[in-house]
Design a protein around this motif. Structure first.
Motif, mmCIF file in Angstrom:
data_model
loop_
_atom_site.group_PDB
_atom_site.id
_atom_site.type_symbol
_atom_site.label_atom_id
_atom_site.label_comp_id
_atom_site.label_asym_id
_atom_site.label_seq_id
_atom_site.Cartn_x
_atom_site.Cartn_y
_atom_site.Cartn_z
ATOM 1 N N TRP A 192 -8.841 3.104 -0.066
ATOM 2 C CA TRP A 192 -9.199 4.245 -0.909
ATOM 3 C C TRP A 192 -10.516 4.863 -0.435
ATOM 4 O O TRP A 192 -10.627 6.081 -0.317
ATOM 5 N N GLU A 193 -11.505 4.008 -0.151
ATOM 6 C CA GLU A 193 -12.799 4.506 0.327
ATOM 7 C C GLU A 193 -12.639 5.241 1.661
ATOM 8 O O GLU A 193 -13.249 6.284 1.873
ATOM 9 N N ARG A 236 -6.151 -6.279 -3.571
ATOM 10 C CA ARG A 236 -6.951 -5.335 -4.360
ATOM 11 C C ARG A 236 -8.178 -4.872 -3.571
ATOM 12 O O ARG A 236 -8.526 -3.690 -3.572
ATOM 13 N N GLN A 237 -8.830 -5.805 -2.874
ATOM 14 C CA GLN A 237 -9.980 -5.444 -2.042
ATOM 15 C C GLN A 237 -9.567 -4.510 -0.917
ATOM 16 O O GLN A 237 -10.263 -3.536 -0.622
ATOM 17 N N ASP A 275 -6.976 -2.499 -0.954
ATOM 18 C CA ASP A 275 -6.669 -1.208 -1.577
ATOM 19 C C ASP A 275 -7.941 -0.397 -1.776
ATOM 20 O O ASP A 275 -7.969 0.810 -1.536
ATOM 21 N N ARG A 276 -9.020 -1.071 -2.206
ATOM 22 C CA ARG A 276 -10.284 -0.365 -2.407
ATOM 23 C C ARG A 276 -10.827 0.152 -1.071
ATOM 24 O O ARG A 276 -11.287 1.288 -0.985
ATOM 25 N N PRO A 287 -8.271 0.041 -9.883
ATOM 26 C CA PRO A 287 -7.517 -1.072 -9.306
ATOM 27 C C PRO A 287 -6.223 -1.330 -10.066
ATOM 28 O O PRO A 287 -6.140 -1.104 -11.269
ATOM 29 N N ASN A 335 0.812 -1.220 0.000
ATOM 30 C CA ASN A 335 0.000 0.000 0.000
ATOM 31 C C ASN A 335 0.838 1.259 0.000
ATOM 32 O O ASN A 335 0.459 2.253 -0.597
ATOM 33 N N ASN A 348 -2.813 4.085 -3.148
ATOM 34 C CA ASN A 348 -3.988 3.241 -3.321
ATOM 35 C C ASN A 348 -4.825 3.628 -4.524
ATOM 36 O O ASN A 348 -5.865 3.049 -4.755
ATOM 37 N N THR A 369 -12.662 8.143 -8.920
ATOM 38 C CA THR A 369 -13.062 6.738 -8.974
ATOM 39 C C THR A 369 -11.856 5.866 -8.666
ATOM 40 O O THR A 369 -10.725 6.214 -8.990
ATOM 41 N N PHE A 370 -12.122 4.736 -8.057
ATOM 42 C CA PHE A 370 -11.053 3.803 -7.720
ATOM 43 C C PHE A 370 -10.558 3.125 -8.989
ATOM 44 O O PHE A 370 -11.341 2.644 -9.788
#
Length: 110
Positions: A91-92, A84-85, A87-88, A43, A24, A29, A40-41
């Motif tokens: 990010w959120e 990846r999850q 990271d999302r 990936p 990370n 991210n 927007t994210f």
């Protein structure tokens, strides 16, 4: 140093274990547009995760996975999907923090 000795220079060293923190913090991210705040994210690709670990072989070996085992390769892909999850989610969370700072409130109360 001979060509054979050069090839074996790193042989026997233990591969470095990579953590979510390493991944990370190395590129942020926001995916390919790291360091920028994105609406927007985006990936990262599998190759980006492999590159951060020093390549596919290093990634696999750092988690004790064998590159010649289909089951281990599948496990490596599952690891990347979990990264990846995460990271999302990170990010959120950063978006919530940014939004609350703009409103002058702590993200804890949102």
């Amino acid at each position: 140093m001979t060509r054979e000795a050069e090839g074996l220079a790193g042989f026997g060293k233990r591969p470095r274990k990579f953590s979510m923190q390493d991944i990370n913090t190395s590129h942020g991210n926001a995916g390919p547009s790291s360091g920028t705040s994105s609406a927007t994210f985006v990936p990262k690709s599998n190759d980006q995760y492999y590159e951060e670990a020093g390549g596919f072989n290093t990634f696999m070996h750092s988690y004790g996975l064998k590159t010649w085992s289909n089951a281990d390769i599948h496990e490596g892909k599952i690891l990347i999907e979990s990264f990846r999850q995460q990271d999302r989610l990170d990010w959120e969370e950063s978006k919530k923090t940014e939004a609350s700072k703009k409103r002058g409130r702590s993200a804890i109360y949102d």
